[in-house]
Design a protein around this motif. Sequence first.
Motif, PDB file in Angstrom:
ATOM      1  N   ALA A 139     -78.256 -41.913   2.557  1.00 29.98           N
ATOM      2  CA  ALA A 139     -77.552 -43.115   2.528  1.00 29.98           C
ATOM      3  C   ALA A 139     -77.963 -44.112   1.575  1.00 29.98           C
ATOM      4  O   ALA A 139     -77.174 -45.052   1.104  1.00 29.98           O
ATOM      5  CB  ALA A 139     -77.477 -43.869   3.820  1.00 29.98           C
ATOM      6  N   TYR A 148     -75.804 -40.292   6.109  1.00 28.68           N
ATOM      7  CA  TYR A 148     -74.650 -41.005   6.713  1.00 28.68           C
ATOM      8  C   TYR A 148     -74.428 -40.919   7.816  1.00 28.68           C
ATOM      9  O   TYR A 148     -75.023 -39.655   8.300  1.00 28.68           O
ATOM     10  CB  TYR A 148     -73.711 -40.512   5.450  1.00 28.68           C
ATOM     11  CG  TYR A 148     -73.727 -41.007   4.113  1.00 28.68           C
ATOM     12  CD1 TYR A 148     -73.600 -42.465   3.805  1.00 28.68           C
ATOM     13  CD2 TYR A 148     -73.778 -40.199   2.969  1.00 28.68           C
ATOM     14  CE1 TYR A 148     -73.704 -42.914   2.734  1.00 28.68           C
ATOM     15  CE2 TYR A 148     -73.854 -40.820   1.630  1.00 28.68           C
ATOM     16  CZ  TYR A 148     -73.645 -42.016   1.638  1.00 28.68           C
ATOM     17  OH  TYR A 148     -73.613 -42.474   0.118  1.00 28.68           O
ATOM     18  N   GLY A 151     -70.224 -39.864   3.027  1.00 25.68           N
ATOM     19  CA  GLY A 151     -70.087 -41.171   2.690  1.00 25.68           C
ATOM     20  C   GLY A 151     -68.844 -41.501   1.732  1.00 25.68           C
ATOM     21  O   GLY A 151     -68.816 -42.468   0.946  1.00 25.68           O
ATOM     22  N   LEU A 190     -67.704 -45.176   2.222  1.00 26.62           N
ATOM     23  CA  LEU A 190     -68.406 -46.195   1.326  1.00 26.62           C
ATOM     24  C   LEU A 190     -68.167 -46.017  -0.017  1.00 26.62           C
ATOM     25  O   LEU A 190     -67.896 -47.055  -0.602  1.00 26.62           O
ATOM     26  CB  LEU A 190     -69.970 -45.920   1.557  1.00 26.62           C
ATOM     27  CG  LEU A 190     -70.833 -46.694   0.810  1.00 26.62           C
ATOM     28  CD1 LEU A 190     -70.803 -48.266   1.147  1.00 26.62           C
ATOM     29  CD2 LEU A 190     -72.362 -46.199   0.503  1.00 26.62           C
ATOM     30  N   LEU A 218     -71.743 -47.661  -6.195  1.00 29.87           N
ATOM     31  CA  LEU A 218     -71.467 -47.610  -4.882  1.00 29.87           C
ATOM     32  C   LEU A 218     -71.671 -46.083  -4.594  1.00 29.87           C
ATOM     33  O   LEU A 218     -72.066 -45.679  -3.447  1.00 29.87           O
ATOM     34  CB  LEU A 218     -70.072 -48.179  -4.430  1.00 29.87           C
ATOM     35  CG  LEU A 218     -70.058 -48.420  -2.970  1.00 29.87           C
ATOM     36  CD1 LEU A 218     -71.026 -49.361  -2.502  1.00 29.87           C
ATOM     37  CD2 LEU A 218     -68.466 -49.008  -2.999  1.00 29.87           C
ATOM     38  N   SER A 233     -74.210 -52.921  -2.931  1.00 28.28           N
ATOM     39  CA  SER A 233     -75.550 -52.907  -2.529  1.00 28.28           C
ATOM     40  C   SER A 233     -75.959 -53.578  -1.204  1.00 28.28           C
ATOM     41  O   SER A 233     -76.455 -53.172  -0.405  1.00 28.28           O
ATOM     42  CB  SER A 233     -76.581 -53.532  -3.413  1.00 28.28           C
ATOM     43  OG  SER A 233     -76.559 -52.718  -4.727  1.00 28.28           O
ATOM     44  N   ARG A 253     -74.325 -51.662   1.652  1.00 27.11           N
ATOM     45  CA  ARG A 253     -75.301 -50.392   1.954  1.00 27.11           C
ATOM     46  C   ARG A 253     -76.399 -50.704   2.665  1.00 27.11           C
ATOM     47  O   ARG A 253     -76.772 -49.953   3.659  1.00 27.11           O
ATOM     48  CB  ARG A 253     -75.616 -49.477   0.591  1.00 27.11           C
ATOM     49  CG  ARG A 253     -76.508 -48.319   0.793  1.00 27.11           C
ATOM     50  CD  ARG A 253     -77.278 -47.921  -0.691  1.00 27.11           C
ATOM     51  NE  ARG A 253     -76.168 -47.673  -1.450  1.00 27.11           N
ATOM     52  CZ  ARG A 253     -75.320 -46.479  -1.820  1.00 27.11           C
ATOM     53  NH1 ARG A 253     -75.452 -45.451  -1.278  1.00 27.11           N
ATOM     54  NH2 ARG A 253     -74.487 -46.498  -2.673  1.00 27.11           N
ATOM     55  N   TYR A 258     -76.578 -49.371   6.628  1.00 25.33           N
ATOM     56  CA  TYR A 258     -77.529 -48.146   6.912  1.00 25.33           C
ATOM     57  C   TYR A 258     -79.031 -48.688   7.184  1.00 25.33           C
ATOM     58  O   TYR A 258     -79.656 -47.821   7.715  1.00 25.33           O
ATOM     59  CB  TYR A 258     -77.450 -47.160   5.818  1.00 25.33           C
ATOM     60  CG  TYR A 258     -75.885 -46.760   5.474  1.00 25.33           C
ATOM     61  CD1 TYR A 258     -75.085 -46.276   6.523  1.00 25.33           C
ATOM     62  CD2 TYR A 258     -75.329 -47.212   4.376  1.00 25.33           C
ATOM     63  CE1 TYR A 258     -73.802 -45.908   6.338  1.00 25.33           C
ATOM     64  CE2 TYR A 258     -73.888 -46.814   4.181  1.00 25.33           C
ATOM     65  CZ  TYR A 258     -73.443 -46.298   5.051  1.00 25.33           C
ATOM     66  OH  TYR A 258     -71.879 -45.637   4.832  1.00 25.33           O
TER      67      TYR A 258
END
Length: 347
Positions: free
Chosen positions: A113, A145, A152, A155, A263, A288, A291, A295
């Motif tokens: 992740a 993930y 992912g 995302l 990303l 960022s 993320r 996670y």
Amino acid sequence: MSQHAAQATTQRPDGRGAVRKLTAVLVGLTALVTLMLGAFALPSIHSGPRDMPVGVTGARDATRALQQKLDTDMWDVTVYDDAGALTSAVKDRDVVGGLGVSASGVDVYTATAASPMGGTLLTSLGNTLAAQQRTRATVHDLLPYPGDDPRGAGLSAAALPLIFGGMFPAVVLTRIFPGHRGLRTRLAGAVLFSLLAGAAVTAFLQYGTGSLTGNYAVTALGVSLGMAALSMTFIGLEALFGFAGLGIGAAVMMFLGNPLSGLATGPHWLPEGWSTLGQLLPPGASGSLLRANAYFDGTGAATPALTLAVWVVLGLLLILAADRRGVKAGGGEPAAGAAAPASVAGG
């Protein structure tokens, strides 16, 4: 020659002038497409690990040899006393992963992740070391993930919606509430839209596709902050410089902010210098922050949140400057660059 014929002759465009205009348009569009290709292709072509922080642990001789082997521009190596300290560093995002070397084998610690590409490269490196020692490599994905989206994909797909979520409200609100009189309405609309869209996008990714984990409210507020940073900046640029300002801002975010956001790969996979620029632009900071909240329970969220807050302040300052200029002008004039009424344009 009649008056109408004379007028038609005067209004008919000169042949050479039309050719020059067409040539300028074609050259400009070709340059734009080429720049777009370069903006999206070059970061991918020149991507790879750049000072990627990793940890190693194990016997002193083994870790020293491994540290020397990894002492390149690709890696930034830190030695840890034991596996517990290394795993804590991975979870705290001090490193993106690491290697534990012992007589029984090689342990590979990854955090998909945080950096899926970094995890893949570390796994390959661990398998190579294990083959050389005639042992085996065991991979420990400490922060994977979610099971519903193990690659992912959700995302990675969020990059463009985050940008358009800042661009669309600026364009639409400017059209519906133009000029200085509609400036404060545009500002309020951008803030409200950011809150609503942030909640909707986060709900879709977390509950619809299962791509996100973590606290929903915190993640949604982070997404809203990213959209507000873009939309308020766009509204301020348009209010001061017209649609030219909005267009330039949108081009920068699309052609630089999007490909440099990191990303999908993590910022350490981008060319040196460009990764820093990408994290200073709203798309990279938004990614960022998403993320970190989705996670890592907010670990590492402070810097991107502060970056987005600076962009929000910048947007507010632009809007304030446009508002003061509109007050001095009497408040009834359209914003700079807005189209003049047909009656005035026509004389």
